[in-house]
Design a protein around this motif. Structure first.
Motif, PDB file in Angstrom:
ATOM      1  N   ILE A  87       0.893  -1.168   0.000  1.00 18.12           N
ATOM      2  CA  ILE A  87       0.000   0.000   0.000  1.00 18.12           C
ATOM      3  C   ILE A  87       0.925   1.211   0.000  1.00 18.12           C
ATOM      4  N   PHE A 105      -3.361   0.024  -3.249  1.00 19.60           N
ATOM      5  CA  PHE A 105      -3.792   1.323  -2.737  1.00 19.60           C
ATOM      6  C   PHE A 105      -5.009   1.814  -3.532  1.00 19.60           C
ATOM      7  N   ILE A 108      -8.143   0.035  -2.446  1.00 18.55           N
ATOM      8  CA  ILE A 108      -8.626   0.535  -1.153  1.00 18.55           C
ATOM      9  C   ILE A 108      -9.401   1.831  -1.337  1.00 18.55           C
ATOM     10  N   PHE A 152      -2.331   8.219  11.123  1.00 21.24           N
ATOM     11  CA  PHE A 152      -3.220   7.219  10.545  1.00 21.24           C
ATOM     12  C   PHE A 152      -4.161   7.850   9.525  1.00 21.24           C
ATOM     13  N   LYS A 163     -11.247   0.970   8.336  1.00 21.37           N
ATOM     14  CA  LYS A 163      -9.922   0.358   8.478  1.00 21.37           C
ATOM     15  C   LYS A 163      -8.921   1.471   8.829  1.00 21.37           C
ATOM     16  N   HIS A 164      -7.951   1.143   9.650  1.00 16.16           N
ATOM     17  CA  HIS A 164      -6.974   2.124  10.133  1.00 16.16           C
ATOM     18  C   HIS A 164      -5.586   1.771   9.575  1.00 16.16           C
ATOM     19  N   TYR A 165      -4.989   2.732   8.865  1.00 14.39           N
ATOM     20  CA  TYR A 165      -3.704   2.497   8.208  1.00 14.39           C
ATOM     21  C   TYR A 165      -2.644   3.418   8.803  1.00 14.39           C
ATOM     22  N   ARG A 166      -1.551   2.837   9.260  1.00 11.87           N
ATOM     23  CA  ARG A 166      -0.417   3.588   9.804  1.00 11.87           C
ATOM     24  C   ARG A 166       0.400   4.159   8.650  1.00 11.87           C
ATOM     25  N   LEU A 222       1.702   2.573   3.628  1.00 14.45           N
ATOM     26  CA  LEU A 222       0.660   2.374   4.640  1.00 14.45           C
ATOM     27  C   LEU A 222       0.720   0.943   5.152  1.00 14.45           C
ATOM     28  N   PHE A 223       0.510   0.818   6.420  1.00 14.00           N
ATOM     29  CA  PHE A 223       0.485  -0.489   7.070  1.00 14.00           C
ATOM     30  C   PHE A 223      -0.889  -0.672   7.695  1.00 14.00           C
ATOM     31  N   ASP A 224      -1.565  -1.776   7.416  1.00 14.07           N
ATOM     32  CA  ASP A 224      -2.905  -2.035   7.957  1.00 14.07           C
ATOM     33  C   ASP A 224      -2.787  -2.352   9.445  1.00 14.07           C
ATOM     34  N   THR A 226      -5.388  -1.920  11.614  1.00 15.25           N
ATOM     35  CA  THR A 226      -6.778  -1.744  12.035  1.00 15.25           C
ATOM     36  C   THR A 226      -7.016  -2.285  13.435  1.00 15.25           C
TER      37      THR A 226
END
Length: 791
Positions: A87, A105, A108, A152, A163-166, A222-224, A226
């Motif tokens: 991502i 990406f 998403i 995030f 969903k929360h992406y770092r 981005l890292f998932d 969540t």
């Protein structure tokens, strides 16, 4: 890609440039590796036709125009083989400027929909500006300000689950360049800025808007995260929330949906009452109970079979059903519960007991409308969540118990804070001696204290209550007679004539003489004989049905009787009691500052209060008779203010009621003892009981040799026995007359002899009603002395 800046201002002019990529390609072109060199030369040739690629792009249209070239330039940074997994995109840090997305990406963002706008969570204008300044300090001046914090994106998927992406940045391809507007930063500036994060004006002064150029681009990955982020959000929300009710069911469900990635996930909670072996509704607002559905409570054994109940309540393990339809067919013991869930559309569930310090608070319920969504594998996710939920629920119930205790102490018990110290000392004494069996509780007694008693009573409340009852009964009898007359025209049956005859007799008796049992006799007759007859005729024909329906619509839903006048009386009495009690409680808080004393009040047909003052109640405060005199003056003034409060609310009362005021003076010290069986204070000893006898009988007594009550509306009656008490209270009256709270005329009279009590005398004085009395100050005994000295 969107070049629009989300924030109000920035120290940067943004120029998206690929100069550093081109510089690397130039090195590759000069190398000996033919295929790499040829590829680099081809890209450089293509890029040379578009100088803005190196110099910097500021127009969004140019980015779209060069989309293919940019993709080729960034091919080494975005490998095709990883595009469906990573991502990743090119970006400008902290800005909503993103381009060259990987395939994953893009997927998403496509699922999020066209209306979704990608914003960094909780990044304010202020923080954005300071972060940009720190980027300048680090990259241009070589400082090492650590401005990194977890950032995030919160992006919904196709099912609407958040969903929360770092976010992680690589800024190797960025240059920071000062313009002629840039201010040179000194060591002193850095030291000042270091301690001034909150001073946005200072940062804007040192780094004026658009005074620096940010040239290049960054790589954003981005890292998932969540599950981790949702758990963190849950923990943060639970910790910062003072009351569990503030966490609504929808907010909890959204967090759990993110954790479980189940769009239709529902959450509920059912409270467990172990003592009574019941499941019951929790006190949490807006939280469902799937176990109870529409019921308020249910016996635990009627919900689960013994094995399932033991697993939940005794073994404290999760109860998981991944396919409730299949479970209903196989587990006959829990078949009813399974059907209960299926009736709510639930196909899979997890029930988790909430336990703290070996106490079972209740059951957390996770449910889904699809089989298999919740199962024994993802049930293990709860182990990360339950500690936070358990602590919050435990905290809520502890706070709830504190509120209950406070209400009980305020509304239902007589343990006033002025005497709390003695109860606490006795409780600690008992706790310290807990190893001694049969250690008796010591009685709480206060000796040599002086009582003060006062009341504001609703005049003729019994008569007013009887009159309102009589009016309601006659109104209902009249309506029934009219109704039966109408029914008789359509159904000429003897039973109808009989009821009409009986109703007329009852109406005559009520008008002639209303007895103590009249209400009960008539109500019993109407409810058990008349209403069943009406219910029968209700289905005979449409016209009769309409009249019967109209009759029942006029009745009070609770008692099924006409309750108009009685309701007005009850409401008027309740309003009077509440307002007068509020005035007294507010004044009492002020009086405690003079000298600590015991206070209790009761709401009856009016408001009564008892005050006790003396050295034994407050042994740490030196006692002087001055404090008793001060409290007596305060009491008289408080009665004036309560009378004025009644005067203000009287026009708005639903029915007309009058009040009378009475003060009883008793100068001999008495003792009071806390009655353990009744959980209240009472006078102690035979001699002291005389005071209680006078209290109970005085308000209904007459002026001696007359039929006139000693109390009268608009006046305060002060009953006493000794001459010095009369002199003392005349001084108080004279003072309050001067303060325009009492009128100039004072009545004197003897009180009729009561059973076992003779020689009582009384003063009576009218209250001056003033709409602004609530703003008057409380006068003390010292004020009285100063007033007398000035004359």
């Amino acid at each position: 890609m969107n070049l629009e800046q989300l924030f109000n201002s920035s120290p940067f002019q943004v120029q998206i440039s690929f100069h550093k990529v081109l510089e690397k390609l130039e090195k590759i072109a000069a190398s000996d590796i033919d295929y790499r060199s040829d590829y680099a030369k081809a890209l450089l040739k293509h890029a040379s036709e578009h100088p803005e690629i190196r110099q910097g792009i500021t127009d969004p249209a140019d980015m779209e125009k060069h989309k293919s070239l940019i993709k080729n330039l960034l091919a080494d940074l975005f490998p095709t083989a990883l595009s469906s997994n990573e991502i990743k995109a090119a970006t400008i840090p902290f800005y909503n400027i993103t381009f060259n997305f990987t395939d994953r990406f893009k997927e998403i963002l496509d699922e999020a929909g066209d209306s979704f706008d990608m914003n960094i969570r909780d990044l304010s204008d202020h923080e954005f500006y300071v972060l940009c300044c720190c980027l300048i300090l680090n990259k241009y001046y070589g400082y090492h300000f650590d401005f990194k914090r977890p950032m995030f994106y919160d992006i919904p998927d196709a099912a609407g689950v958040i969903k929360h992406y770092r976010i992680m940045y690589n800024a190797d391809f960025i240059d920071i360049i000062p313009t002629d507007k840039a201010i040179k930063i000194t060591e002193e500036d850095v030291n000042l800025l270091m301690d001034s994060f909150d001073n946005l004006e200072l940062w804007q002064e040192k780094f004026p808007a658009t005074s620096w150029v940010l040239k290049g681009f960054a790589i954003m990955s981005l890292f998932d995260a969540t599950t981790e982020s949702a758990i963190s959000n849950l923990k943060t929300n639970l910790l910062k929330t003072d009351e569990f009710d503030e966490l609504t069911r929808s907010s909890l469900e959204n967090i759990f949906k993110s954790i479980y990635n189940i769009p239709d996930l529902g959450i509920g909670f059912t409270e467990t009452n172990i003592e009574n072996n019941i499941f019951q509704l929790s006190p949490f607002e807006d939280v469902k109970s799937f176990i109870l559905k529409t019921k308020k409570e249910i016996n635990c054994n009627s919900v689960f079979c013994d094995g399932s109940l033991e697993k939940l309540m005794d073994k404290r393990k999760y109860f998981v059903v991944s396919d409730i339809e299949n479970f209903a067919n196989k587990c006959h013991g829990d078949a009813d519960f399974a059907k209960h869930l299926l009736s709510q559309g639930i196909k899979s569930c997890i029930l988790a007991p909430v336990i703290k310090n070996d106490k079972l608070f209740g059951i957390i319920e996770l449910v889904s409308t699809r089989p298999g969504e919740l199962n024994s594998i993802n049930a293990n996710k709860l182990s990360y969540i339950m500690p936070f939920l358990t602590d919050s629920i435990d905290r809520y119930y502890s706070e709830l118990q504190n509120q209950v205790d406070a209400i009980i102490q305020k509304e239902y018990t007589a343990i006033h804070h002025s005497v709390y110290w003695k109860f606490r000392a006795e409780a600690l004494r008992h706790i310290n001696a807990r190893n001694h069996k049969n250690f008796a509780y010591k009685e709480i007694v206060f000796k040599e204290i002086y009582p003060l008693y006062g009341q504001i009573d609703v005049k003729g409340s019994s008569t007013a209550r009887n009159e309102s009852t009589e009016q309601d009964l006659i109104k209902q009898l009249d309506r029934l007679l009219d109704l039966f007359s109408f029914i008789y025209k359509h159904e000429q049956l003897p039973v109808i004539e009989q009821h009409m005859f009986e109703l007329k007799n009852m109406k005559t008796k009520v008008r002639k003489e209303f007895k103590a049992d009249s209400e009960a006799v008539i109500q019993n007759y109407i409810l058990h004989e008349v209403h069943p007859v009406l219910e029968h005729f209700d289905t005979v024909n449409t016209k009769i049905h309409e009249h019967i329906t109209d009759y029942f619509d006029t009745l009070d839903e609770r008692v099924k009787m006409v309750y108009d006048n009685r309701k007005d009386f009850d409401e008027a009495l309740s309003i009077i009691n509440k307002h007068l009690a509020d005035v007294l409680d507010k004044k009492q808080a002020e009086a405690q500052k003079f000298y600590p004393h015991y206070y209790e009040r009761f709401k009856t047909d009016g408001v009564e209060h008892n005050l006790y003052i003396g050295a034994s109640i407050a042994p740490k405060h030196p006692y002087n008779p001055l404090y008793l005199q001060n409290l007596r003056l305060w009491q008289l003034q408080a009665m004036c203010e309560m009378e004025n409060e009644y005067y203000k609310i009287r026009p708005a009362l639903p029915c007309e009621l009058d009040v009378t005021s009475l003060i009883l003076v008793f100068s001999s010290p008495i003792s009071i003892r806390f009655r353990m069986d009744e959980k209240r204070f009472d006078v102690d000893g035979t001699y002291n009981a005389r005071y209680e006898v006078v209290k109970k009988r005085i308000d209904k007594s007459f002026i001696k040799d007359t039929k006139e009550r000693i109390t009268e509306k608009g006046k305060i009656t002060i009953v006493y026995t000794q001459k010095q008490e009369e002199i003392e209270y005349k001084r108080y009256i004279k003072f309050l007359q001067h303060k325009k709270m009492l009128s100039s005329v004072i009545e004197h009279f003897d009180v009729e002899d009561l059973q076992g009590v003779t020689g009582l005398k009384a003063l009576r004085v009218s209250v001056v009603y003033d709409a602004n009395i609530e703003s008057s100050q409380t006068y003390s005994y010292e004020d009285l002395l100063k007033e007398l000295e000035s004359k």
